[in-house]
Enzyme design. Structure first.
Site, PDB file in Angstrom:
ATOM      1  N   LYS A  59       0.824  -1.209   0.000  1.00  0.00           N
ATOM      2  CA  LYS A  59       0.000   0.000   0.000  1.00  0.00           C
ATOM      3  C   LYS A  59       0.858   1.258   0.000  1.00  0.00           C
ATOM      4  CE  LYS A  59      -4.264  -1.248   2.374  1.00  0.00           C
ATOM      5  NZ  LYS A  59      -5.164  -0.805   3.453  1.00  0.00           N
ATOM      6  N   GLY A 101      -9.072   4.283  -3.380  1.00  0.00           N
ATOM      7  CA  GLY A 101      -8.901   2.954  -3.966  1.00  0.00           C
ATOM      8  C   GLY A 101      -7.647   2.835  -4.810  1.00  0.00           C
ATOM      9  N   LYS A 153      -1.160  -7.627   5.649  1.00  0.00           N
ATOM     10  CA  LYS A 153      -1.687  -8.959   5.346  1.00  0.00           C
ATOM     11  C   LYS A 153      -2.984  -8.772   4.584  1.00  0.00           C
ATOM     12  CE  LYS A 153      -2.664 -13.386   7.510  1.00  0.00           C
ATOM     13  NZ  LYS A 153      -1.682 -14.058   6.622  1.00  0.00           N
ATOM     14  N   TYR A 154      -3.209  -9.582   3.567  1.00  0.00           N
ATOM     15  CA  TYR A 154      -4.463  -9.493   2.817  1.00  0.00           C
ATOM     16  C   TYR A 154      -5.509 -10.319   3.548  1.00  0.00           C
ATOM     17  CZ  TYR A 154      -7.902  -9.888  -0.877  1.00  0.00           C
ATOM     18  OH  TYR A 154      -9.064  -9.844  -1.589  1.00  0.00           O
ATOM     19  N   HIS A 157     -16.014  -4.291   4.863  1.00  0.00           N
ATOM     20  CA  HIS A 157     -15.526  -2.931   5.124  1.00  0.00           C
ATOM     21  C   HIS A 157     -16.601  -2.241   5.963  1.00  0.00           C
ATOM     22  CE1 HIS A 157     -13.812   1.129   3.806  1.00  0.00           C
ATOM     23  NE2 HIS A 157     -14.942   1.420   4.434  1.00  0.00           N
ATOM     24  N   LYS A 163     -15.706   1.930  -3.653  1.00  0.00           N
ATOM     25  CA  LYS A 163     -17.054   1.626  -3.189  1.00  0.00           C
ATOM     26  C   LYS A 163     -18.100   1.866  -4.283  1.00  0.00           C
ATOM     27  CE  LYS A 163     -15.366   3.245   1.233  1.00  0.00           C
ATOM     28  NZ  LYS A 163     -15.181   4.455   2.051  1.00  0.00           N
ATOM     29  N   ARG A 172     -12.311  13.910   6.471  1.00  0.00           N
ATOM     30  CA  ARG A 172     -13.124  14.749   5.584  1.00  0.00           C
ATOM     31  C   ARG A 172     -14.540  14.210   5.544  1.00  0.00           C
ATOM     32  NH1 ARG A 172     -13.809  11.017   1.440  1.00  0.00           N
ATOM     33  NH2 ARG A 172     -12.044   9.607   1.165  1.00  0.00           N
ATOM     34  N   ARG A 219     -24.048   4.393  -5.850  1.00  0.00           N
ATOM     35  CA  ARG A 219     -23.291   5.387  -6.609  1.00  0.00           C
ATOM     36  C   ARG A 219     -23.632   5.210  -8.089  1.00  0.00           C
ATOM     37  NH1 ARG A 219     -17.307   6.391  -4.007  1.00  0.00           N
ATOM     38  NH2 ARG A 219     -17.872   6.005  -1.830  1.00  0.00           N
TER      39      ARG A 219
END
Ligand code: ADP
Ligand code: ADP
Ligand code: MG
Length: 437
Positions: free
Chosen positions: A157, A164, A200-201, A207, A236, A291, A337
């Site tokens: 990351k 994303g 770790k995945y 989520h 998302k 935010r 969305r």
């Protein structure tokens, strides 16, 4: 209270903020790029100033021009919305330097939480569980060492990542070298900062994020959770509140941990703590978004609290008038969305309505969607007495919604709602991929 606010954003979120200001009797200044002259946020604001060319770096990321626009119009505060400058500590500092209030937390807090690696360390200190992972990875040798300790699959990351972007899955050792070099390079290009670390995945996971409001005296309320496990490429697509995966007891524990996270960060204003929840009900801190979040309306629907108005009030020094025990979360809310899959002109638009149906958008008939910005063109939000009702309401609202001239994902959202696992609430972040949607 402020008498004039500049909105440093575009699209549906600029419209959302302008509406909140109007309700509060606050004048508004819109800023826009040359590509957005015909945008609805420009028409709705009391004043509007062009801040540059179409490209975001020339306009919505152009700090000097935005600050100048605020000074010239006599605005006292700047609302950054989400994306663009919303998590830019340098911009928050610049506002302060010119006597303008940045509507959000202090620059130091943005900086601390915007660096995902630093935020993880802070959470460990505060006793909030984090995803097992590494510190910053400096070189390939260290990457190999840490990867063996963490185990595969893992994620690389970017410390400065967001939206994303800047996340890379590494399935086994053979992929590590390439992934590490690419991730660091990509991070440098996308965020101007090549720092990366590993996590770790975790799979399968949900989520789950907790919405907070904190005032300048440190009073904090948690407005429950949002489940955002329906994602494509870590972005998302559909969110709901509450999550059907949480018992009242687990919700309490997650809210307590989020409150502790906010306290450790010295947080003020609206913020969101994101967690991953595994099937054994263990939760792990992922990041804090300093935010307003895209999916904030579903929290507003179940809590009756207007998050944008509270952001403005808190920034002007007003203290929270509610305590945690006053918070009552009612019914269920879902957001879909609506994303553009092409450019084009909206040749026909029909917007659904009725009790508990809300469409946040900057679209209008005849509007030409510019190709320079985010693909989000609307957010359909419904509120029902319970999840079943909310799902039915969303289905009929999606069927009613017509956006012609711009390819979009309305059909895809209907497919998600139709899925038996979605109906049961038994779904995880891999839902879209597993279902081949
Ligand atoms: P939320 O976390 O509110 O659900 P998203 O993750 O979808 O929102 O991001 C909100 C918006 O901000 C999107 O337009 C996304 O592209 C943008 N964004 C968020 N963080 C960053 C970042 N660090 N760099 C660039 N864009 C970002
Ligand atoms: P962003 O800043 O881009 O929002 P996040 O760190 O919040 O990045 O992660 C975005 C998404 O990626 C999460 O919602 C989740 O689906 C997935 N993800 C992130 N970290 C992990 C992890 N350690 N294990 C599994 N999935 C993860
Ligand atoms: Mg995130």
């Amino acid at each position: 209270m402020f008498s004039k606010i500049l909105i440093a954003n575009r699209g549906e979120v600029a419209v959302r903020i302008i509406r909140a200001c109007k309700d509060m009797g606050i004048s508004t200044v819109a800023v826009y790029s040359e590509a957005d002259e015909e945008s609805i946020h420009v028409a709705l604001a009391d004043e509007a100033i062009c801040v540059g060319k179409a490209s975001p770096k020339d306009s919505y990321l152009n700090m000097e021009n935005i600050i100048s626009a605020a000074l010239v119009t006599g605005a006292q505060a700047i609302h950054p919305g989400y994306g663009f400058l919303a998590e830019n500590a340098g911009f928050a500092r610049l506002c302060k330097k010119f006597g303008l209030v940045f509507i959000g937390p202090d620059a130091k807090v943005i900086e601390k939480m915007g660096d995902k690696d630093a935020a993880r360390k802070l959470m460990v200190q505060a006793g909030v569980p984090v995803v097992p992972g590494s510190d910053l990875i400096e070189n390939l040798q260290q990457a190999r060492q840490e990867a063996r300790r963490i185990g595969f699959p893992l994620l690389i990351k970017a410390s400065a990542g967001g939206g994303g972007k800047g996340i890379r899955l590494v399935k086994d050792e053979s992929q590590l070298e390439h992934a590490f070099l690419m991730a660091a390079e990509e991070a440098k290009n996308a965020f101007g900062n090549g720092n990366v670390y590993m996590e770790k995945y975790l799979a399968p996971v949900k989520h789950i994020e907790i919405q907070l409001l904190s005032d300048e005296k440190g009073n904090t309320v948690c407005l429950g959770e949002r489940e955002c496990s329906i994602q494509r490429n870590n972005q998302k697509l559909l969110e709901e509140a509450p999550s059907s995966g949480l018992s009242a007891e687990l919700r309490e524990r997650m809210m307590e941990a989020a409150g502790r996270a906010a306290k450790a960060a010295g947080y003020t204003n609206a913020g969101t703590v994101e967690f991953l929840l595994d099937t054994d009900q263990n939760f792990y801190f992922m990041e804090m978004n300093t935010r307003l979040q895209v999916e904030h309306p579903i929290t507003e629907e179940i809590s009756g609290v207007d998050l944008v108005k509270w952001q403005i009030r808190i920034a002007s020094g007003v203290l929270l008038d509610m305590k945690q025990e006053d918070i009552r979360l009612k019914g269920a809310a879902i957001e879909c969305r609506i994303n553009a899959r092409s450019g084009g002109t909206v040749t026909f638009l029909h917007v659904p309505g009725g009790p508990g149906v809300r469409f946040e958008t900057a679209l209008y008939q005849g509007y030409q969607v510019p190709p320079f910005y985010d693909s989000l063109i609307g957010k359909l939000v419904v509120h029902g007495q319970n999840r079943e009702e909310a799902i039915r309401k969303m289905q009929s609202a999606l069927c009613e919604l017509v956006v012609e001239g711009v390819a979009n994902n309305i059909e895809e959202q209907l497919e998600i709602l139709d899925d038996p696992d979605f109906r049961k609430g038994e779904y995880f972040t891999d839902f879209i991929q597993r279902k081949g949607l």
